[in-house]
Each structure stands twice: as C-alpha cells, then as structure tokens.
Scaffold this motif. Structure first.
Motif, PDB file in Angstrom:
ATOM      1  N   GLN A  32       0.831  -1.210   0.000  1.00 42.95           N
ATOM      2  CA  GLN A  32       0.000   0.000   0.000  1.00 42.95           C
ATOM      3  C   GLN A  32       0.864   1.257   0.000  1.00 42.95           C
ATOM      4  O   GLN A  32       1.874   1.309   0.706  1.00 42.95           O
ATOM      5  N   GLU A  57      -0.916   3.904   0.906  1.00 46.30           N
ATOM      6  CA  GLU A  57      -1.672   4.562   1.974  1.00 46.30           C
ATOM      7  C   GLU A  57      -1.196   4.065   3.344  1.00 46.30           C
ATOM      8  O   GLU A  57      -0.526   3.039   3.430  1.00 46.30           O
ATOM      9  N   THR A 104      -1.208   2.124   6.779  1.00 40.39           N
ATOM     10  CA  THR A 104      -1.786   0.849   7.208  1.00 40.39           C
ATOM     11  C   THR A 104      -1.702   0.767   8.729  1.00 40.39           C
ATOM     12  O   THR A 104      -0.964   1.521   9.358  1.00 40.39           O
ATOM     13  N   THR A 118      -4.487   2.144  -3.471  1.00 43.16           N
ATOM     14  CA  THR A 118      -5.568   1.171  -3.601  1.00 43.16           C
ATOM     15  C   THR A 118      -6.506   1.622  -4.717  1.00 43.16           C
ATOM     16  O   THR A 118      -6.878   2.779  -4.779  1.00 43.16           O
ATOM     17  N   PRO A 138      -9.940   0.620  -7.581  1.00 42.30           N
ATOM     18  CA  PRO A 138     -11.230  -0.111  -7.543  1.00 42.30           C
ATOM     19  C   PRO A 138     -11.135  -1.569  -8.018  1.00 42.30           C
ATOM     20  O   PRO A 138     -12.094  -2.311  -7.902  1.00 42.30           O
ATOM     21  N   ASN A 148      -6.509  -5.245  -2.759  1.00 42.65           N
ATOM     22  CA  ASN A 148      -7.372  -4.072  -2.570  1.00 42.65           C
ATOM     23  C   ASN A 148      -8.518  -4.367  -1.609  1.00 42.65           C
ATOM     24  O   ASN A 148      -8.842  -3.572  -0.738  1.00 42.65           O
ATOM     25  N   TYR A 149      -9.125  -5.546  -1.800  1.00 39.68           N
ATOM     26  CA  TYR A 149     -10.281  -5.897  -0.972  1.00 39.68           C
ATOM     27  C   TYR A 149      -9.899  -5.953   0.508  1.00 39.68           C
ATOM     28  O   TYR A 149     -10.588  -5.400   1.369  1.00 39.68           O
ATOM     29  N   TYR A 170      -7.358  -4.612   2.055  1.00 43.11           N
ATOM     30  CA  TYR A 170      -7.004  -3.302   2.618  1.00 43.11           C
ATOM     31  C   TYR A 170      -8.269  -2.503   2.919  1.00 43.11           C
ATOM     32  O   TYR A 170      -8.396  -1.892   3.987  1.00 43.11           O
ATOM     33  N   LYS A 171      -9.219  -2.523   1.974  1.00 42.70           N
ATOM     34  CA  LYS A 171     -10.456  -1.746   2.198  1.00 42.70           C
ATOM     35  C   LYS A 171     -11.248  -2.303   3.378  1.00 42.70           C
ATOM     36  O   LYS A 171     -11.840  -1.548   4.135  1.00 42.70           O
ATOM     37  N   ARG A 172     -11.254  -3.622   3.514  1.00 47.18           N
ATOM     38  CA  ARG A 172     -12.066  -4.215   4.591  1.00 47.18           C
ATOM     39  C   ARG A 172     -11.429  -4.023   5.966  1.00 47.18           C
ATOM     40  O   ARG A 172     -12.131  -3.847   6.950  1.00 47.18           O
ATOM     41  N   GLY A 223      -7.984  -2.287   6.536  1.00 47.93           N
ATOM     42  CA  GLY A 223      -6.953  -1.244   6.726  1.00 47.93           C
ATOM     43  C   GLY A 223      -5.591  -1.787   7.113  1.00 47.93           C
ATOM     44  O   GLY A 223      -4.746  -1.066   7.651  1.00 47.93           O
TER      45      GLY A 223
END
Ligand SMILES: [Zn+2]
Length: 390
Positions: free
Chosen positions: A305, A307, A309, A339, A341, A347-348, A350-352, A354
C-alpha cells in the motif's frame, strides 16, 4: 529433357515446402498425437490445451491456446509429454497464435525433477513461436512452462504439515468441479489472525512454491516460529484455483473468471470460500492483522500500500530487514501502489481491514532454490517483526 527435370525438381521442392507447413493430420488436445517416430501426450492433469499438427515424422506443431476468449493476461502455459524412438531427435513448434512466448521451457525425465532447458534446445523465430529440438533417449520427456505442482501435490504437502505440526487441515469449500479448497490453520483460540492465500492463477507456480515454503517456515520447530504460533491464529487457503491448474488454464477458473478480480463480487464458488472464511472470523470478533496472496510475474516484487496501514509501515520495514539478509540471488522490489477499484485480494483486504495487504510476486524464472532460500528469510523476518509489534 533437362528442362523437364528442372521442372519436376521445382514442383517437388514446392510440394516439400507446402508439406512442411501443412499438417498431415491434426489431433485435438487431450488425445495422443503420434508419428512413426514419436508421440505427444497431453492427456494428463495440468497439460496444455490446443490442437497438435503432425508436420513430418519427426516434427509436430502444438497450438498453445487460452481457456476462453475472456482471458486477457499473456500467460501462454504449456505442458506435454514426449515418448518415442530412443535414437530420434524431434522438433516441436509451440505456436502461441497472437500471444507472446513467456515461459522458458523446463524439462523433466521423470515428471518430478525439473531443470531449465539448455538454450541450445530452443529458439524463437518470432515472439509468437518457440521451436524446440529434443533428443528422446528412450525415456519419456516432460516439457512445461514451469516445474509442475498439482492439486494432489498440495494435498500431500498440506496433509504432512497438519500431521507433523500443530496445524489442522480442513476443507473450506469446493471448486466448480468439486475439488477441495483446503484450509490449513493453527492457533484457532488466538484473537489476532494472519491470513494467507495463493495460486489463484494456474501458471504462477513459483508463487505456489513460495507459499508452501512460507508455511513450512511458520510451522517449523524454531523458537521464533513457536513463539509466533503461540500468539497468532494463522489461516491459510493455499490453493484457490485447483480446476484451473488441472485443466492447464492460463488465468481463469472453470467459470471463465479471473478469481483475483472477484474479491467483493464473490460470484465464484472459489472466492465465496474467502468471503465465508472472513465472515466467520469477523463473527468471532477476531482481529485480522495481515494479508498475503502469492503470485508470479516477470520479477520478484511485492505490491504493497502507498496509503497508511495499521500497523504503520509494517511492509516497508519487513521487506527492508529481509533484503538486508537476502543475497544477490534474489533481487526484489517493494512496489507500494494506491488502492484502486480493481476487486483483487490486495485491494479488498485493505479496504475491509486497513491492514498491510500484499501481493507476493515471485519472478517467472527465479530459480527454485533462490525462491525457497529467500522465502525462508522473508518468513523469519515476518515473524520477528510481528512479535515486536503490539
Ligand atoms: Zn497472479
């Protein structure tokens, strides 16, 4: 008379040229393709797909084709077996159609131990064609894009890990064709979860070997690994696409889907196993702390990432420490990306959650020993850093 002879010679040579390109016979994949001198067999698990053209007694052309017309990833996989006259040298042309050659051929005389084909054995008249010249020597010869690892091999390795360590093996779900999706885990009474998966893309075998070596290291009897397992619930689903491997796919499952674009939709039985497993862990108020998904690409690379974490900076620190111990035989890069779409595992997760969420990519042509040696160090530094992390 002389003119007639020249005329006949010209006609014969035209015919010879025509014969070289025109198949005597064409045989569909999965059927033995044979000449008087040798046989090409692709009726086994993991074998290539596509027709075989017999061009001459000592020459065939294999069409290397993708599993469905939705495949966009250039991973022309091949695996086939040759048998025949022990004194024969044969020519096999791999015709990739519109696709480019990717995997350097690997050779096995027993179907188990493999080596990289000697460069004198193959040449590339164009980027879409590979010409192989092979001495038969009276034994079967397997040729494949990488040393093969099949669902049955995973099963043996996972069963022995479960037998020899504190891990347990269960069946988390099934593929479209009904093959088991295995779940290996330990520390089910612990709250913090390390979640690992792999082999979504059938030809990405170096990633499969890395996944197995990573697990071996986590389940070793060292003080480090024992302490690590005393703290974490390790959950791994090491083989997500068994059908794709069995059928010699380049990319998809039997539902014509790239499983690593189905995290979120979870429209396929193989990815639904992921969703169910995560829902189950969340339902138990577990804390998923890290995710890794094993793949292969052109070089050794970790997609991480860009972003923040939680924990902060874990991936960069882990890879830096590992790099300090790993020698020059395994160059790699940490490749942080924002991340996007794209509904892939990284990606999934990380989005779920962090969390540090990685795609662990091993180079297509990284030698197996370098892969294993580096993976052991990555796994050790992974455990060490986690044990330092509150
Ligand atoms: Zn992949």
């Amino acid at each position: 008379m002389r003119r007639l002879r020249i005329g006949i010679a010209a006609i014969v040579s035209v015919l010879l040229v025509a014969c070289a390109a025109t198949p005597r016979v064409t045989v569909p994949a999965g059927t033995v393709c044979d000449t008087d001198l040798f046989k090409v067999d692709d009726g086994f698990a993991g074998a290539r797909r596509g027709d075989c053209d017999v061009l001459a007694e000592n020459q065939v052309r294999l069409h290397i084709v993708r599993e469905d017309d939705q495949v966009k990833n250039p991973s022309p996989w091949y695996a086939f077996k040759l048998t025949g006259d022990p004194s024969g040298t044969v020519r096999v042309t791999l015709d990739y159609g519109d696709w480019k050659h990717r995997y350097v051929p690997k050779i096995s005389r027993d179907g188990k131990t493999w080596r990289v084909a000697n460069e004198a054995m193959f040449q590339q008249p164009s980027e879409n064609v590979l010409e192989l010249t092979i001495k038969l020597l009276g034994e079967p010869v397997w040729i494949a894009g990488n040393p093969m690892i099949l669902p049955a091999d995973y099963e043996i390795r996972l069963r022995s890990l479960a037998h020899e360590t504190d891990a347990t093996l269960s069946v988390a779900g099934q593929s479209i064709e009904g093959l088991p999706i295995y779940r290996l885990e330990s520390g089910a009474d612990k709250n913090e979860v390390i979640f690992l998966t792999g082999h979504q893309h059938p030809p990405e075998i170096p990633g499969g070997y890395a996944m197995l070596e990573f697990l071996n290291t986590l389940y070793s009897e060292t003080k480090l690994a024992t302490e690590f397992r005393a703290r974490f619930h390790i959950v791994s689903l090491p083989l997500l696409n068994p059908d794709g491997i069995i059928h010699g796919h380049w990319r998809h499952n039997l539902g014509s889907t790239d499983l690593n674009r189905d995290w979120g939709p979870f429209a396929q039985p193989e990815t639904r196993v992921i969703e169910q497993t995560l829902d189950e862990l969340d339902g138990q108020d577990k804390r998923v702390r890290m995710f890794m998904d094993f793949h292969s690409t052109k070089d050794n690379r970790f997609y991480t990432q860009s972003e923040p974490t939680n924990p902060a900076g874990f991936s960069a620190e882990w890879l830096k420490r590992s790099g300090e111990r790993i020698g020059d035989d395994y160059p790699f890069v940490n490749d942080p990306r924002p991340t996007s779409p794209t509904p892939n595992g990284k990606n999934y997760m990380y989005k779920r959650y962090g969390i540090p969420s990685l795609t662990y990519e091993v180079g297509d042509e990284t030698p197996l020993e370098a892969n294993r040696n580096a993976t052991r160090i990555f796994a050790e530094e992974f455990m060490r850093l986690w044990l330092e992390t509150p």
